[in-house]
Design a protein around this motif. Sequence first.
Motif, PDB file in Angstrom:
ATOM      1  N   UNK A  12       9.661  -1.726   1.019  1.00 22.57           N
ATOM      2  CA  UNK A  12      10.151  -2.329  -0.223  1.00 22.57           C
ATOM      3  C   UNK A  12       9.129  -2.251  -1.346  1.00 22.57           C
ATOM      4  N   UNK A  13       7.852  -2.303  -0.974  1.00 22.90           N
ATOM      5  CA  UNK A  13       6.790  -2.273  -1.983  1.00 22.90           C
ATOM      6  C   UNK A  13       6.281  -0.857  -2.251  1.00 22.90           C
ATOM      7  N   UNK A  14       7.028   0.149  -1.796  1.00 25.07           N
ATOM      8  CA  UNK A  14       6.749   1.511  -2.220  1.00 25.07           C
ATOM      9  C   UNK A  14       5.861   2.344  -1.330  1.00 25.07           C
ATOM     10  N   UNK A  15       5.705   1.961  -0.077  1.00 23.03           N
ATOM     11  CA  UNK A  15       4.897   2.784   0.832  1.00 23.03           C
ATOM     12  C   UNK A  15       5.543   4.153   1.014  1.00 23.03           C
ATOM     13  N   UNK A  16       4.751   5.191   0.851  1.00 15.94           N
ATOM     14  CA  UNK A  16       5.237   6.560   1.032  1.00 15.94           C
ATOM     15  C   UNK A  16       5.069   7.047   2.467  1.00 15.94           C
ATOM     16  N   UNK A  17       4.094   6.471   3.153  1.00 15.32           N
ATOM     17  CA  UNK A  17       3.771   6.970   4.495  1.00 15.32           C
ATOM     18  C   UNK A  17       3.137   5.867   5.325  1.00 15.32           C
ATOM     19  N   UNK A  18       3.663   5.713   6.529  1.00 17.51           N
ATOM     20  CA  UNK A  18       3.092   4.761   7.488  1.00 17.51           C
ATOM     21  C   UNK A  18       2.863   5.484   8.805  1.00 17.51           C
ATOM     22  N   UNK A  32       0.851  -1.196   0.000  1.00 21.72           N
ATOM     23  CA  UNK A  32       0.000   0.000   0.000  1.00 21.72           C
ATOM     24  C   UNK A  32       0.880   1.236   0.000  1.00 21.72           C
ATOM     25  N   UNK A  33       0.415   2.296  -0.651  1.00 21.06           N
ATOM     26  CA  UNK A  33       1.147   3.558  -0.662  1.00 21.06           C
ATOM     27  C   UNK A  33       1.113   4.253   0.697  1.00 21.06           C
ATOM     28  N   UNK A  34      -0.056   4.203   1.334  1.00 16.95           N
ATOM     29  CA  UNK A  34      -0.231   4.802   2.661  1.00 16.95           C
ATOM     30  C   UNK A  34      -0.877   3.766   3.565  1.00 16.95           C
ATOM     31  N   UNK A  35      -0.402   3.697   4.790  1.00 14.96           N
ATOM     32  CA  UNK A  35      -0.906   2.663   5.692  1.00 14.96           C
ATOM     33  C   UNK A  35      -0.876   3.132   7.135  1.00 14.96           C
ATOM     34  N   UNK A  36      -1.832   2.626   7.892  1.00 14.28           N
ATOM     35  CA  UNK A  36      -1.805   2.712   9.350  1.00 14.28           C
ATOM     36  C   UNK A  36      -1.458   1.307   9.829  1.00 14.28           C
ATOM     37  N   UNK A  37      -0.439   1.177  10.648  1.00 13.92           N
ATOM     38  CA  UNK A  37      -0.024  -0.125  11.165  1.00 13.92           C
ATOM     39  C   UNK A  37      -0.222  -0.144  12.667  1.00 13.92           C
ATOM     40  N   UNK A  38      -1.103  -1.018  13.119  1.00 14.97           N
ATOM     41  CA  UNK A  38      -1.438  -1.133  14.540  1.00 14.97           C
ATOM     42  C   UNK A  38      -0.733  -2.349  15.126  1.00 14.97           C
ATOM     43  N   UNK A  39       0.127  -2.115  16.099  1.00 13.91           N
ATOM     44  CA  UNK A  39       0.939  -3.188  16.675  1.00 13.91           C
ATOM     45  C   UNK A  39       0.840  -3.164  18.192  1.00 13.91           C
TER      46      UNK A  39
END
Length: 288
Positions: A73-79, A44-51
């Motif tokens: 590696x897969x091109x996410x611009x923002x997490x 995904x280009x933009x993601x929210x990651x809940x850990x």
Amino acid sequence: MRLYYFKNAEDLARQIAGALGLDAKLVEERDFPDGEVLVRVEPAREAILLARLYPDVNKNLVKLFLALDALSDYGADRVVLVAPYLPYARQDRRFRDGEPISVKFLLSHLRQYPVSHLIAVDLHKPYIGDYVAGLRVVNVYPAEKYAAAVRRWSVDVVLSPDAGSLHRAAALAELLGVPYNYFEKFRDRETGEIYMKPRGDVSLQGKSVVLVDDILATGGTLVDACKNAKLLGASAVYAVVSHCQLLGNAREKIKGCVNALYCTNTIPCEYSSLDVSEDLAKSISAIL
């Protein structure tokens, strides 16, 4: 923007995704017999990651960094990383020569990936976010939920077990409209016994007291404060703690002193009556 979550944070993920109208995707996880781990996350280009990183902190941190590496590696611009309880935050400075500043190490490694924001609940010290430039750290302190939980007890005073949690006591006391203070430790010069009392000339006689802190590990600090409050005449002692680890015999210690304990669900336990998913959703919404 898509919300990714690890399995142990599914309860928070469902609530947050529902509040924000987001699609929630589970991060695939594998634990191998030799102790190594593997994850898989959809690009995904933009993601929210809940850990949810506690318990099994070290293994969960490896999984987190593997997920971040895959997204990068897969091109996410923002997490936007959401870690309700941030481990290693207690080592926020060098206590002895030769030690690392562990939380700085953790944050600097997050910065190697396209992590724009880190959202956490009640960081051990607010200044932690200043260690690494370029990473916005959002410290969520759900004081309103804490106030709603203890208001029923007609609280007279809010106390922190030490000066380090005074800002927590101040935030809760302001909402309750009561005074706040913190305990100081003293040593009896004759017996050597250590005792605690509120700073200054403060009477607890006949008063309902709320103790507030960020972490309850073995329970020693909180129980010492509770016992000393009752020795000083407090009629009842309640406690509000953000992250309840409850290690060893902490449960027995708490039951023997505190009249009621309220914890958040950053670390699920039988006392996790305060749901922080709404507070986390609001913080995420504010930065999207």
